[in-house]
Scaffold this motif. Sequence first.
Motif, short mmCIF file in Angstrom:
data_model
loop_
_atom_site.label_atom_id
_atom_site.label_comp_id
_atom_site.label_asym_id
_atom_site.label_seq_id
_atom_site.Cartn_x
_atom_site.Cartn_y
_atom_site.Cartn_z
N GLY A 1 94.51 55.52 -1.64
CA GLY A 1 93.95 54.75 -2.72
C GLY A 1 92.77 53.89 -2.30
N THR A 2 92.47 53.83 -1.01
CA THR A 2 91.35 53.05 -0.52
C THR A 2 90.03 53.74 -0.83
N ALA A 3 89.07 52.99 -1.38
CA ALA A 3 87.73 53.53 -1.63
C ALA A 3 86.92 53.42 -0.35
N LEU A 4 86.33 54.52 0.05
CA LEU A 4 85.60 54.59 1.31
C LEU A 4 84.18 55.08 1.06
N SER A 5 83.22 54.39 1.63
CA SER A 5 81.81 54.77 1.53
C SER A 5 81.41 55.52 2.79
N VAL A 6 80.77 56.67 2.62
CA VAL A 6 80.24 57.45 3.73
C VAL A 6 78.73 57.32 3.71
N ARG A 7 78.16 56.73 4.78
CA ARG A 7 76.73 56.47 4.83
C ARG A 7 76.14 57.11 6.07
N GLN A 8 75.04 57.84 5.87
CA GLN A 8 74.36 58.42 7.02
C GLN A 8 73.54 57.35 7.72
N LEU A 9 73.69 57.26 8.99
CA LEU A 9 72.97 56.27 9.78
C LEU A 9 71.74 56.91 10.38
N ASN A 10 70.57 56.36 10.07
CA ASN A 10 69.33 56.90 10.60
C ASN A 10 69.11 56.34 12.01
N VAL A 11 69.37 57.15 13.00
CA VAL A 11 69.21 56.70 14.39
C VAL A 11 67.94 57.26 15.02
N SER A 12 67.02 57.75 14.16
CA SER A 12 65.75 58.26 14.68
C SER A 12 64.75 57.15 14.90
N THR A 13 65.01 55.96 14.32
CA THR A 13 64.15 54.80 14.53
C THR A 13 65.01 53.62 14.92
N ALA A 14 64.35 52.59 15.41
CA ALA A 14 65.09 51.43 15.90
C ALA A 14 65.59 50.52 14.79
N THR A 15 65.28 50.84 13.52
CA THR A 15 65.75 50.00 12.42
C THR A 15 67.16 50.36 11.98
N THR B 1 68.46 52.38 9.65
CA THR B 1 68.71 52.29 8.21
C THR B 1 69.86 53.20 7.82
N GLU B 2 70.47 52.88 6.69
CA GLU B 2 71.62 53.63 6.23
C GLU B 2 71.35 54.25 4.87
N LYS B 3 71.84 55.46 4.65
CA LYS B 3 71.69 56.16 3.38
C LYS B 3 73.08 56.53 2.87
N SER B 4 73.41 56.01 1.69
CA SER B 4 74.72 56.30 1.13
C SER B 4 74.80 57.77 0.71
N ILE B 5 75.82 58.46 1.20
CA ILE B 5 76.01 59.87 0.89
C ILE B 5 76.96 60.04 -0.29
N MET B 6 78.08 59.38 -0.22
CA MET B 6 79.04 59.46 -1.32
C MET B 6 80.15 58.43 -1.11
N ASN B 7 80.90 58.19 -2.18
CA ASN B 7 82.10 57.38 -2.10
C ASN B 7 83.31 58.29 -2.31
N VAL B 8 84.39 57.95 -1.70
CA VAL B 8 85.59 58.75 -1.84
C VAL B 8 86.79 57.82 -1.85
N THR B 9 87.80 58.20 -2.60
CA THR B 9 89.05 57.45 -2.62
C THR B 9 90.10 58.23 -1.85
N LEU B 10 90.63 57.62 -0.85
CA LEU B 10 91.67 58.26 -0.06
C LEU B 10 93.01 58.14 -0.77
N GLY B 11 93.79 59.19 -0.80
CA GLY B 11 95.07 59.04 -1.47
C GLY B 11 95.87 60.27 -1.65
N VAL B 12 95.49 61.40 -1.09
CA VAL B 12 96.27 62.61 -1.25
C VAL B 12 97.33 62.67 -0.16
N ASN B 13 98.54 62.91 -0.52
CA ASN B 13 99.64 63.14 0.42
C ASN B 13 99.97 61.94 1.31
#
Length: 782
Positions: free
Chosen positions: A730-744, A746-758
């Motif tokens: 039931g926990t909502a989890l954000s998956v964000r791609q971390l841009n490690v090609s530069t020293a900043t 930056t993060e890009k949100s890919i999707m949100n998902v709710t954990l809770g099966v089984n």
Amino acid sequence: MNISFAFLSFVVWVCCVRGQSCSQSSDWLIHTPESKTTAITISAPSPYPAGSKILQLGNGLIERHFFMGTDFSFCTVEYRHMISGQTFFRALSPEANITVNGTDYDIGMCTGQPPTHSEFWSPEMYGADLKLSETSLLLKNITILSPTALFPWAPGRRNSSKLINWPPKGVHVVAFFAPPEPSNISQMLVAVHYEMYDGIPALRKWVTVHHTGVPSQPPVVINRLSYELLRAPNFAPGHMSIILQQANNPVPFDEQVVPEQGQSFPGRTNQLWFQDPNYDQQGDQEIHVTYTYYTFLVVNYGYSVTYQGSTGPGAIVSSESPMFQSLSVRTVLHDSSDVERKGLAVREVHRYLAPQLLENPINFMITDISSSAKMRLAVDQAAETGQEIVIIGYGAAGWCGMCFKQLNDATFKAWFKQEVMYANSKGIEVSGYTLMQHNGWGEVVPEAEQTLSRTGSRGPTACFATDWHAGYREAVLNFIQETGMTGLETDGQYESIPCADTGGDHHHNGIEGGWSYGLKATLDFNMKLKGLGVYQTGADGYCFSGANKWNHADTDAFGHLPIWESMTVGRMYIYDSTINRLQSSGAIGVNDLSGSTKTCAANTVIGRTGCFDFILGTQYLMGSIPSFRANALYNPLDPDASKLANIILKWATFYKKYRGPRPSGDSGLLTAKLIHVQRPDSRHMEAVAHVTADSSSRDRGMVAVFNSDLTRTLQQNLTVPLYYTGLAPGTALSVRQLNVSTATFTEKSIMNVTLGVNAGFTDIVLSVTLSPASYTAFLLSL
């Protein structure tokens, strides 16, 4: 007796991990147990003999019970994992065994279980017959204490976790034994020590031997000593980790049966599991599986392949030297056969019992200090690129490996002190290499101070148990204090080289005591280093005496490979080593990476700087700091100098950002729990995950994925276990791609998902596509 208490697409779903119960809320590897360690004495229940007692030592995870009879008997009658319910105790055995002045004695040995009935222990069947063995010393008293720190250390040092208790919390039980009267060893008292700790399923055990101290009473010689004996069930070797004091073994030697020739490091050369002569007496392989033969755990000063015989200890205890303390062993009981879970348990034991391993300064090994200009070039580059400690390495120009010539040269020490001060002014610590067994290089160890082999030949190393070598170690400590160094790279610490010398300043009782006295000298020296706050790196894993870091693989066997292939093998070693080790405790050398990656310009699709970036980045993303060894991080005149410098700085900045500590003081993601997802093999994706259950920050995990294939784009549905984040259904989890090609970063949100099966065991599956020779990382956040 007395007792005193002194670019990516995703498909995400969750599933339960097979073979484990879905109960995160009570898992000690996720939440610190609330129960504390206790030692409670109760009246022994029927059918144990009337008047006898049971001492129960437990911490809510494991427990060990001891029978104490009115006849001064003492013995283990239970050793159990309280969560799984599995017992690790099969039959009676001594608590320890000692040979003194040529005579064998059991310590804490009961009889009552027939030797022909050693398949299992039953109090109902055998309890009533328990009594003191005729071969055993007598229990005199029990003392209950608290654990003490093995060496000086403070939580939070060099970015380590601030939440570690040091010394660890728990209970220290000491059982004292004496020979029956009359006795020709009445001047001797033996103590068996048991230490159990809050929150981890581990027990430490060791022995001390004491002399009364009366000068008129003769000394005793400890010819042999076993300090843990346990007759265990068939499954035990696969469900116990045996961690020796003298070596935090780089690979899983826990289940080793017979040591191999060439394993020279102390701890790899002693057999641990043996055939029990009271079990499977007919060698009945048709009834029992083969590994039944190895269910008798014996931890001792036994036969060493390298020492070419018994390791003694050969210690002499007298009024002048009234106490001998043995090595110790830590046994970890596991509740699962899952390799990752067992490895996590061992890593947690190290996290709490050798917490200095969590220190994580970014280091650079320099190879030229022949002038101030040379050394300051390296120091300046280190400061500009985010390094934190420079180590003057093996073979460095202008450095003799801490030979006496430089240790005692006032002019050199004054110059070097100024260089240390310069480095410190730039925020850089200074460490240096010493070859302990040879007294640096360029100097010859005096012949009389060299080891003497069993056949009478001298060398090749110095004997550690001499006044001469003690003077050398003291000179190293003095040099550190006089110059302001705060690190030491120790190589050639004690490696089991035999010494049979009984004359001169050799204080080790000849060949009988050479091993134990030489090893003790090393352990004591390491603890003195910790007293000075020294960050100790090297080739040898003496973590329980204070060593901070040694190689993930102490081998040069892959150094002949081209750099791309070599570093793929290096990541294999990191992946394998960190099954049982904290990632911050090891390193893989990248050496002169700016030079070796020049070949990448023609041989890879990403060119030289891309190769340089990939090699550094993938190690950092695995939580392991790459180890440079060069005159400089890069040549200032190199056309790519600024690019190389920026890459080094980028990854150092990345590591510092995610190593923590977190707001709570707990370890940051890159020094938290490492989950092994997919092993490097050069043709498939590689992946690890860093996870934490610490709730003081929304980031609960980082997934790092690499494609080291130079020609193929790879796509895979990658399953990533998130059970150890403690995140519930039931926990909502954000998956964000971390841009490690530069020293900043930056993060890009890919999707949100709710954990809770089984229910509670949560995996996510990422559909990942990576171009040749590329990497990516994702943050998993609430």
